[in-house]
Design an enzyme around this catalytic site. Structure first.
Site, mmCIF file in Angstrom:
data_model
loop_
_atom_site.group_PDB
_atom_site.id
_atom_site.type_symbol
_atom_site.label_atom_id
_atom_site.label_comp_id
_atom_site.label_asym_id
_atom_site.label_seq_id
_atom_site.Cartn_x
_atom_site.Cartn_y
_atom_site.Cartn_z
ATOM 1 N N HIS A 80 -20.303 -33.462 15.698
ATOM 2 C CA HIS A 80 -19.809 -32.087 15.822
ATOM 3 C C HIS A 80 -20.942 -31.239 16.410
ATOM 4 O O HIS A 80 -21.901 -30.913 15.722
ATOM 5 C CB HIS A 80 -19.402 -31.615 14.417
ATOM 6 C CG HIS A 80 -18.907 -30.215 14.347
ATOM 7 N ND1 HIS A 80 -18.670 -29.575 13.147
ATOM 8 C CD2 HIS A 80 -18.591 -29.306 15.305
ATOM 9 C CE1 HIS A 80 -18.227 -28.361 13.370
ATOM 10 N NE2 HIS A 80 -18.193 -28.163 14.665
ATOM 11 N N HIS A 132 -19.234 -37.944 9.693
ATOM 12 C CA HIS A 132 -19.280 -36.686 10.459
ATOM 13 C C HIS A 132 -20.725 -36.176 10.496
ATOM 14 O O HIS A 132 -21.369 -36.047 9.455
ATOM 15 C CB HIS A 132 -18.367 -35.682 9.756
ATOM 16 C CG HIS A 132 -18.244 -34.359 10.435
ATOM 17 N ND1 HIS A 132 -17.319 -34.109 11.427
ATOM 18 C CD2 HIS A 132 -18.911 -33.189 10.254
ATOM 19 C CE1 HIS A 132 -17.413 -32.857 11.828
ATOM 20 N NE2 HIS A 132 -18.385 -32.268 11.128
ATOM 21 N N MET A 189 -26.701 -28.703 14.918
ATOM 22 C CA MET A 189 -26.801 -27.239 15.071
ATOM 23 C C MET A 189 -28.114 -26.904 15.768
ATOM 24 O O MET A 189 -29.149 -27.508 15.478
ATOM 25 C CB MET A 189 -26.775 -26.563 13.708
ATOM 26 C CG MET A 189 -25.575 -26.948 12.850
ATOM 27 S SD MET A 189 -25.559 -25.983 11.320
ATOM 28 C CE MET A 189 -24.307 -26.887 10.383
ATOM 29 N N GLY A 223 -18.231 -32.147 2.865
ATOM 30 C CA GLY A 223 -19.675 -32.173 2.624
ATOM 31 C C GLY A 223 -19.990 -31.995 1.151
ATOM 32 O O GLY A 223 -20.158 -32.963 0.415
ATOM 33 N N SER A 224 -20.027 -30.743 0.700
ATOM 34 C CA SER A 224 -20.509 -30.469 -0.663
ATOM 35 C C SER A 224 -19.661 -31.132 -1.744
ATOM 36 O O SER A 224 -20.195 -31.527 -2.785
ATOM 37 C CB SER A 224 -20.602 -28.962 -0.902
ATOM 38 O OG SER A 224 -19.421 -28.334 -0.500
ATOM 39 N N MET A 230 -11.722 -25.189 12.379
ATOM 40 C CA MET A 230 -12.755 -24.826 11.401
ATOM 41 C C MET A 230 -12.137 -23.945 10.319
ATOM 42 O O MET A 230 -11.419 -22.989 10.613
ATOM 43 C CB MET A 230 -13.900 -24.066 12.079
ATOM 44 C CG MET A 230 -14.761 -24.894 13.020
ATOM 45 S SD MET A 230 -15.580 -26.309 12.266
ATOM 46 C CE MET A 230 -16.606 -25.543 11.006
ATOM 47 N N SER A 286 -19.496 -35.455 5.568
ATOM 48 C CA SER A 286 -20.416 -34.755 6.474
ATOM 49 C C SER A 286 -21.817 -34.975 5.929
ATOM 50 O O SER A 286 -22.100 -34.654 4.774
ATOM 51 C CB SER A 286 -20.090 -33.264 6.479
ATOM 52 O OG SER A 286 -21.256 -32.535 6.794
ATOM 53 N N MET A 330 -22.515 -28.079 17.381
ATOM 54 C CA MET A 330 -22.538 -26.612 17.251
ATOM 55 C C MET A 330 -23.753 -26.143 18.038
ATOM 56 O O MET A 330 -24.756 -25.680 17.473
ATOM 57 C CB MET A 330 -22.602 -26.237 15.767
ATOM 58 C CG MET A 330 -21.282 -26.474 15.050
ATOM 59 S SD MET A 330 -21.453 -26.520 13.257
ATOM 60 C CE MET A 330 -21.835 -28.248 13.040
ATOM 61 N N ASP A 347 -12.484 -28.800 8.905
ATOM 62 C CA ASP A 347 -13.892 -28.893 8.493
ATOM 63 C C ASP A 347 -14.330 -27.582 7.852
ATOM 64 O O ASP A 347 -14.266 -26.525 8.487
ATOM 65 C CB ASP A 347 -14.735 -29.190 9.752
ATOM 66 C CG ASP A 347 -16.222 -29.363 9.466
ATOM 67 O OD1 ASP A 347 -16.623 -29.351 8.289
ATOM 68 O OD2 ASP A 347 -16.969 -29.518 10.448
ATOM 69 N N GLY A 348 -14.779 -27.674 6.595
ATOM 70 C CA GLY A 348 -15.330 -26.511 5.901
ATOM 71 C C GLY A 348 -14.560 -26.178 4.638
ATOM 72 O O GLY A 348 -13.382 -25.834 4.695
ATOM 73 N N GLY A 349 -15.209 -26.322 3.489
ATOM 74 C CA GLY A 349 -14.577 -25.955 2.226
ATOM 75 C C GLY A 349 -13.452 -26.883 1.821
ATOM 76 O O GLY A 349 -12.607 -26.503 0.996
ATOM 77 N N GLY A 406 -23.007 -25.710 4.916
ATOM 78 C CA GLY A 406 -22.062 -26.358 4.024
ATOM 79 C C GLY A 406 -21.763 -25.434 2.848
ATOM 80 O O GLY A 406 -22.347 -24.345 2.714
ATOM 81 N N GLY A 449 -22.071 -23.403 10.449
ATOM 82 C CA GLY A 449 -23.487 -23.121 10.218
ATOM 83 C C GLY A 449 -24.009 -23.700 8.916
ATOM 84 O O GLY A 449 -25.104 -24.230 8.885
ATOM 85 N N ASP A 467 -23.288 -33.133 11.795
ATOM 86 C CA ASP A 467 -23.311 -31.735 12.219
ATOM 87 C C ASP A 467 -24.598 -31.415 12.964
ATOM 88 O O ASP A 467 -25.670 -31.348 12.364
ATOM 89 C CB ASP A 467 -23.184 -30.832 10.989
ATOM 90 C CG ASP A 467 -21.786 -30.890 10.396
ATOM 91 O OD1 ASP A 467 -20.828 -30.606 11.143
ATOM 92 O OD2 ASP A 467 -21.648 -31.236 9.212
#
Ligand code: DX5
Ligand code: ZN
Length: 245
Positions: free
Chosen positions: A78, A45, A49, A206-207, A149, A20, A80, A184-186, A156, A154, A47
């Site tokens: 994606h 990916h 927003m 991402g992170s 999700m 991401s 959002m 997606d997420g964590g 990362g 919102g 994001d």
């Protein structure tokens, strides 16, 4: 790349880790994109927003266009944003190969998903952690992919919410490989195997890639891919899931 070719390519083993770009170095975007491609990324990916559907604000079509100029990899956009239907054409024109809209952003996702398909892109529907699967049931025949999700969208670097695993398992049991599943997420070295064991074939990260730059993108991607592959094998071996063809 055509919609059917992207779907075929991303369904193949091992599961695909999609970086991401949220935390990448936007001052050197083309270099970042090329480095990720050389490191083995199979898709990217992005994001988007709008500061309205989610409180955070990121970027829109010009960045998608700039990424498209730097690579031929599939771009998984994606959205959002509050009125995704108004922007489908603009994002496909900018270079999106896969477009995800949020179930929470539209009263009726089906016509928007069909519009994405008509434009030749992969049509995907995202569902936030508190939203029950029942809410998207009528739209599923219009989806090529569902994004579960595992954080509230919102930002990362949030903590993985296992509620996504339950949804992945249910969708995998119902649709087998007829529906591409993304999470997606964590997603990181500790959570990725659970995601693939639950049926996710696309893992957005991402992170765990960008806050760990010293490891190098290639090393991060291959470590995550290997761990994800283990989870996929466990899931299939237990017979809980239909094997991907
Ligand atoms: C969250 C975004 C994610 C995010 C993932 O709203 O949709 O794509 O960037 O980042 P990590 O992997 O850090 O949770
Ligand atoms: Zn995302």
């Amino acid at each position: 790349m055509s919609r059917t070719r992207i779907l075929a390519e991303l369904r193949t083993s091992p599961p695909a880790v999609l970086p991401s770009l949220l935390l990448c170095d936007f001052g050197n975007l083309a270099t970042e994109v090329q480095a990720l491609e050389q490191a083995g990324a199979r898709a990217l990916h992005l994001d988007v927003m709008d500061g309205h559907f989610v409180p955070n604000l990121t970027y829109g079509m010009p960045i998608v266009e700039a990424v498209r100029r730097a690579t031929e990899l599939p771009l998984d956009v994606h959205l959002m944003i509050a009125r995704p239907a108004d922007y489908i054409d603009a994002f496909v024109d900018a270079g999106a190969s896969m477009v995800t809209i949020h179930a929470e952003a539209v009263a009726e996702p089906a016509p928007v998903l069909e519009r994405i398909r008509r434009r030749g892109a992969v049509a995907s529907l995202a569902i936030n952690p508190p939203t029950p699967l029942e809410r998207i049931a009528p739209a599923l025949p219009h989806c090529d992919m569902v994004l579960c999700m595992s954080v509230s969208p919102g930002w990362g670097a949030q903590k993985f919410d296992p509620v996504a695993l339950e949804k992945l398992r249910t969708l995998k049991a119902q649709y087998g490989d007829g529906l591409l599943l993304e999470v997606d997420g964590g997603v990181n070295v500790d959570t990725i195997a659970d995601c693939t064991a639950a049926g996710a074939q696309l893992l957005v990260v991402g992170s765990a890639i960008f806050r760990n730059r010293q490891q190098g993108y290639a090393e991060s991607l291959s470590e995550l891919t290997a761990l994800g592959g283990e989870g996929g094998r466990d899931g299939f071996a237990t017979g809980k899931l239909d094997p991907l063809k």
